[in-house]
Design a protein around this motif. Structure first.
Motif, PDB file in Angstrom:
ATOM      1  N   ASP A 101     -11.354   6.702   5.115  1.00  0.00           N
ATOM      2  CA  ASP A 101     -11.787   5.414   5.318  1.00  0.00           C
ATOM      3  C   ASP A 101     -12.759   5.086   4.288  1.00  0.00           C
ATOM      4  O   ASP A 101     -13.633   3.951   4.265  1.00  0.00           O
ATOM      5  CB  ASP A 101     -11.910   4.737   6.608  1.00  0.00           C
ATOM      6  CG  ASP A 101     -11.872   3.188   6.804  1.00  0.00           C
ATOM      7  OD1 ASP A 101     -10.972   2.820   6.100  1.00  0.00           O
ATOM      8  OD2 ASP A 101     -12.597   2.684   7.574  1.00  0.00           O
TER       9      ASP A 101
ATOM     10  N   TRP B  42      -7.927  -1.405  -1.171  1.00  0.00           N
ATOM     11  CA  TRP B  42      -6.909  -1.205  -2.230  1.00  0.00           C
ATOM     12  C   TRP B  42      -6.173  -2.490  -2.469  1.00  0.00           C
ATOM     13  O   TRP B  42      -5.724  -2.855  -3.626  1.00  0.00           O
ATOM     14  CB  TRP B  42      -6.052  -0.191  -1.909  1.00  0.00           C
ATOM     15  CG  TRP B  42      -5.077   0.251  -2.630  1.00  0.00           C
ATOM     16  CD1 TRP B  42      -5.077   1.415  -3.820  1.00  0.00           C
ATOM     17  CD2 TRP B  42      -3.774  -0.309  -3.000  1.00  0.00           C
ATOM     18  NE1 TRP B  42      -3.806   1.487  -4.494  1.00  0.00           N
ATOM     19  CE2 TRP B  42      -2.990   0.468  -3.860  1.00  0.00           C
ATOM     20  CE3 TRP B  42      -2.957  -1.230  -2.258  1.00  0.00           C
ATOM     21  CZ2 TRP B  42      -1.789   0.067  -4.202  1.00  0.00           C
ATOM     22  CZ3 TRP B  42      -1.760  -1.568  -2.570  1.00  0.00           C
ATOM     23  CH2 TRP B  42      -1.061  -1.035  -3.773  1.00  0.00           C
ATOM     24  N   THR B  43      -5.857  -3.158  -1.265  1.00  0.00           N
ATOM     25  CA  THR B  43      -4.844  -4.482  -1.235  1.00  0.00           C
ATOM     26  C   THR B  43      -5.643  -5.469  -2.018  1.00  0.00           C
ATOM     27  O   THR B  43      -4.914  -6.177  -2.855  1.00  0.00           O
ATOM     28  CB  THR B  43      -4.475  -4.774   0.243  1.00  0.00           C
ATOM     29  OG1 THR B  43      -4.049  -3.648   0.921  1.00  0.00           O
ATOM     30  CG2 THR B  43      -3.691  -6.018   0.022  1.00  0.00           C
TER      31      THR B  43
ATOM     32  N   ILE C   2      -7.164   8.895  -2.395  1.00  0.00           N
ATOM     33  CA  ILE C   2      -5.884   8.242  -2.166  1.00  0.00           C
ATOM     34  C   ILE C   2      -4.824   8.847  -2.501  1.00  0.00           C
ATOM     35  O   ILE C   2      -3.689   8.824  -1.481  1.00  0.00           O
ATOM     36  CB  ILE C   2      -5.975   6.698  -2.757  1.00  0.00           C
ATOM     37  CG1 ILE C   2      -7.072   6.089  -2.262  1.00  0.00           C
ATOM     38  CG2 ILE C   2      -4.608   6.054  -2.260  1.00  0.00           C
ATOM     39  CD1 ILE C   2      -7.291   4.510  -2.856  1.00  0.00           C
TER      40      ILE C   2
ATOM     41  N   PHE D 166       0.846  -1.129   0.002  1.00  0.00           N
ATOM     42  CA  PHE D 166      -0.146  -0.019  -0.162  1.00  0.00           C
ATOM     43  C   PHE D 166       0.854   1.241  -0.173  1.00  0.00           C
ATOM     44  O   PHE D 166       1.731   1.341   0.837  1.00  0.00           O
ATOM     45  CB  PHE D 166      -0.996  -0.064   1.283  1.00  0.00           C
ATOM     46  CG  PHE D 166      -2.068   1.066   1.233  1.00  0.00           C
ATOM     47  CD1 PHE D 166      -3.007   0.946   0.279  1.00  0.00           C
ATOM     48  CD2 PHE D 166      -1.790   1.975   2.179  1.00  0.00           C
ATOM     49  CE1 PHE D 166      -3.727   2.195   0.107  1.00  0.00           C
ATOM     50  CE2 PHE D 166      -2.875   2.916   2.254  1.00  0.00           C
ATOM     51  CZ  PHE D 166      -3.814   3.184   1.227  1.00  0.00           C
TER      52      PHE D 166
ATOM     53  N   THR E 111     -12.112   0.067  11.894  1.00  0.00           N
ATOM     54  CA  THR E 111     -11.331   1.325  11.767  1.00  0.00           C
ATOM     55  C   THR E 111     -11.561   2.221  12.924  1.00  0.00           C
ATOM     56  O   THR E 111     -10.984   2.749  13.967  1.00  0.00           O
ATOM     57  CB  THR E 111     -11.413   2.188  10.683  1.00  0.00           C
ATOM     58  OG1 THR E 111     -10.804   1.696   9.575  1.00  0.00           O
ATOM     59  CG2 THR E 111     -11.042   3.647  10.854  1.00  0.00           C
TER      60      THR E 111
ATOM     61  N   LYS F  17       0.289   4.293   0.618  1.00  0.00           N
ATOM     62  CA  LYS F  17       0.189   5.780   1.630  1.00  0.00           C
ATOM     63  C   LYS F  17       0.488   5.132   3.110  1.00  0.00           C
ATOM     64  O   LYS F  17       0.339   4.111   3.516  1.00  0.00           O
ATOM     65  CB  LYS F  17      -1.231   6.247   1.263  1.00  0.00           C
ATOM     66  CG  LYS F  17      -1.322   6.694  -0.254  1.00  0.00           C
ATOM     67  CD  LYS F  17      -0.454   7.767  -0.437  1.00  0.00           C
ATOM     68  CE  LYS F  17      -0.672   8.281  -1.701  1.00  0.00           C
ATOM     69  NZ  LYS F  17       0.199   9.444  -2.072  1.00  0.00           N
TER      70      LYS F  17
ATOM     71  N   GLU G  64      -7.275   0.575   3.190  1.00  0.00           N
ATOM     72  CA  GLU G  64      -6.143  -0.347   2.900  1.00  0.00           C
ATOM     73  C   GLU G  64      -6.555  -1.690   2.489  1.00  0.00           C
ATOM     74  O   GLU G  64      -5.898  -2.129   1.327  1.00  0.00           O
ATOM     75  CB  GLU G  64      -5.399  -0.439   4.234  1.00  0.00           C
ATOM     76  CG  GLU G  64      -4.153  -1.242   3.917  1.00  0.00           C
ATOM     77  CD  GLU G  64      -3.316  -1.179   5.184  1.00  0.00           C
ATOM     78  OE1 GLU G  64      -2.111  -1.842   5.138  1.00  0.00           O
ATOM     79  OE2 GLU G  64      -3.802  -0.866   6.354  1.00  0.00           O
ATOM     80  N   ARG G  65      -7.579  -2.229   3.121  1.00  0.00           N
ATOM     81  CA  ARG G  65      -7.965  -3.673   2.788  1.00  0.00           C
ATOM     82  C   ARG G  65      -8.641  -3.708   1.096  1.00  0.00           C
ATOM     83  O   ARG G  65      -8.516  -4.689   0.260  1.00  0.00           O
ATOM     84  CB  ARG G  65      -9.077  -4.095   3.687  1.00  0.00           C
ATOM     85  CG  ARG G  65      -9.464  -5.443   3.421  1.00  0.00           C
ATOM     86  CD  ARG G  65     -10.028  -6.038   4.922  1.00  0.00           C
ATOM     87  NE  ARG G  65     -11.564  -5.651   5.016  1.00  0.00           N
ATOM     88  CZ  ARG G  65     -12.016  -4.567   5.899  1.00  0.00           C
ATOM     89  NH1 ARG G  65     -11.225  -4.207   6.815  1.00  0.00           N
ATOM     90  NH2 ARG G  65     -13.428  -4.492   5.819  1.00  0.00           N
TER      91      ARG G  65
ATOM     92  N   VAL H 200      -0.482   4.547   6.960  1.00  0.00           N
ATOM     93  CA  VAL H 200      -1.685   3.800   7.505  1.00  0.00           C
ATOM     94  C   VAL H 200      -1.781   4.204   8.858  1.00  0.00           C
ATOM     95  O   VAL H 200      -0.717   5.184   9.498  1.00  0.00           O
ATOM     96  CB  VAL H 200      -1.614   2.199   7.363  1.00  0.00           C
ATOM     97  CG1 VAL H 200      -1.855   1.945   5.984  1.00  0.00           C
ATOM     98  CG2 VAL H 200      -0.464   1.750   7.854  1.00  0.00           C
TER      99      VAL H 200
ATOM    100  N   ALA I  12      -4.487   6.414   5.695  1.00  0.00           N
ATOM    101  CA  ALA I  12      -5.670   5.607   5.319  1.00  0.00           C
ATOM    102  C   ALA I  12      -6.135   4.733   6.346  1.00  0.00           C
ATOM    103  O   ALA I  12      -5.310   4.364   7.404  1.00  0.00           O
ATOM    104  CB  ALA I  12      -5.184   4.591   4.023  1.00  0.00           C
TER     105      ALA I  12
END
Length: 410
Positions: free
Chosen positions: A152, A183-184, A404, A6, A49, A8, A180-181, A10, A175
């Motif tokens: 988020d 994007w990944t 992002i 990722f 989050t 960026k 993050e989840r 976190v 993020a």
């Protein structure tokens, strides 16, 4: 940043403990006529989050939008029901303030204790939100008392709005766990898929997905096409499609898609690479009383609508994903709002849910809505069910993602 990771910062990368944190969530949830939430998936997916920030003893101030009030206060789009539902989901009190800037917000934040959660009223009650207005973003940051911003709201990061872009000029911005989840999962499936990679594409419009289709033609091993999108392909191939939903004027685009596919797999393998329905389920009307009749894809009558793929095409589609390393599914395979025309989508969902070794990434929007209502495990039967419709498409297509891109680099 590790290769492929990722790009960026976190939440774990910055000292959030005890800080006041402004979180942009995406609580644009469906409501019924009584104003009750009919699908809380976006709320449940945001919970990790919020819970992590509570654990860090942050004062958590959440902003979101709901619906399209067009910069004016519209009571039917209040986020008050979301505050109630979020409180139930995280098993923690959630305070609500009926504005997102101004003295009411300042006073509400002052009353917060470490570990408290406050949800502010709909961002889009202010025209400055969708205008990406710097003054509105400044007011959001100032009145929330925030020291950090956590993005988020995956469903909105493809838009440059005040709470996705301008806000990052006011606060150090990182993020959240859901972003993050998302994007990944999506980037991983597109850039580092376990092979074979099968793309299943449906829904109504090719024009919305041209860049995604082009990219998937390049990287996928098989592309299965259903839904109203298939009608446009069938018409291009000379099949009569009756009164079916389709798009005109796309012959050049479809020709280019087939050219790219032929360059990749050769002319003889085209029909095994781009898999179109060979039989279709039709009805003479689109309502709950419509009768499902399966006909050859070349034998649709003038008064019929194609509303699902047929039994043979369902078996072909299921066979295509059986044993796949990765499946990306975006768009239902029929008019899935009607049970008699949801067979193709339901069988695809069952096939993927029955293959835990396959990485299954379900695009947001109608596809996510369908599988979440189909799945007794509320999406847990799949590797990833996206919370973002347009955002997931743009990320798959490699489009810029302002919400992002604006975050601090890792």
């Amino acid at each position: 940043m590790k290769k492929g990771g990722f790009p960026k910062l976190v939440m774990s990368a910055v000292p959030l403990e005890g800080k006041t944190v402004l979180v942009r969530a995406d609580y644009n949830v469906p409501l019924n006529k009584k104003g009750e939430i009919t699908d809380d998936y976006r709320i449940t997916q945001s919970a990790p989050t919020i819970q992590e920030l509570i654990r860090k003893k942050c004062k958590v101030v959440i902003c979101s939008h709901l619906g399209r009030p067009d910069g004016k206060v519209a009571p039917e789009f209040t986020l008050a029901p979301v505050a109630t539902r979020l409180s139930e989901v995280i098993d923690h009190p959630v305070h609500f303030v009926p504005n997102c800037i101004g003295d009411q917000v300042v006073q509400a934040v002052k009353r917060l204790h470490p570990g408290s959660v406050l949800l502010m009223e709909n961002l889009r009650f202010h025209a400055g939100e969708e205008a990406n207005d710097e003054a509105f973003a400044r007011a959001l940051a100032r009145d929330s008392g925030a020291q950090y911003f956590v993005q988020d709201g995956f469903g909105v990061v493809h838009r440059a709005h005040a709470s996705t872009a301008a806000i990052t000029h006011q606060l150090p911005s990182v993020a959240g766990l859901l972003l993050e989840r998302e994007w990944t999962a999506i980037t991983g499936a597109m850039e580092h898929p376990r092979k074979p990679l099968v793309a299943v594409l449906g829904g109504a419009k090719i024009s919305d997905k041209i860049k995604v289709i082009t990219r998937l033609i390049d990287i996928a091993d098989t592309v299965v096409i259903g839904g109203a999108m298939a009608n446009t392909f069938l018409k291009y191939k000379g099949c009569a499609i009756g009164k079916s939903v389709h798009e005109d004027g796309l012959d050049n685009i479809i020709r280019d898609i087939y050219k790219a596919a032929e360059a990749k797999v050769g002319k003889d393998a085209l029909d095994e690479f781009i898999v179109l329905p060979t039989d279709v389920a039709v009805g003479t009307k689109i309502d709950a009383d419509a009768r499902r009749t399966v006909v050859d894809a070349r034998e649709v009558a003038d008064n019929e609508y194609i509303l699902d793929i047929g039994w043979h095409s369902i078996e072909t589609a299921v066979s295509a994903v059986t044993g796949a390393g990765t499946v990306i599914w975006n768009g239902t395979l029929g008019y899935a709002e009607l049970p008699q025309f949801a067979h193709g989508s339901a069988r695809m969902a069952l096939a993927l849910a029955s293959q835990p070794d396959t990485t299954s990434v379900i695009g947001g929007g109608d596809t996510a809505d369908f599988v979440l209502h189909w799945d007794a495990r509320k999406g847990a039967s799949f590797s990833h069910v996206s919370t973002g419709g347009g955002a997931s498409l743009d990320l798959m297509a490699g489009e810029p993602m302002p919400g992002i891109d604006a975050l601090l680099d890792a």
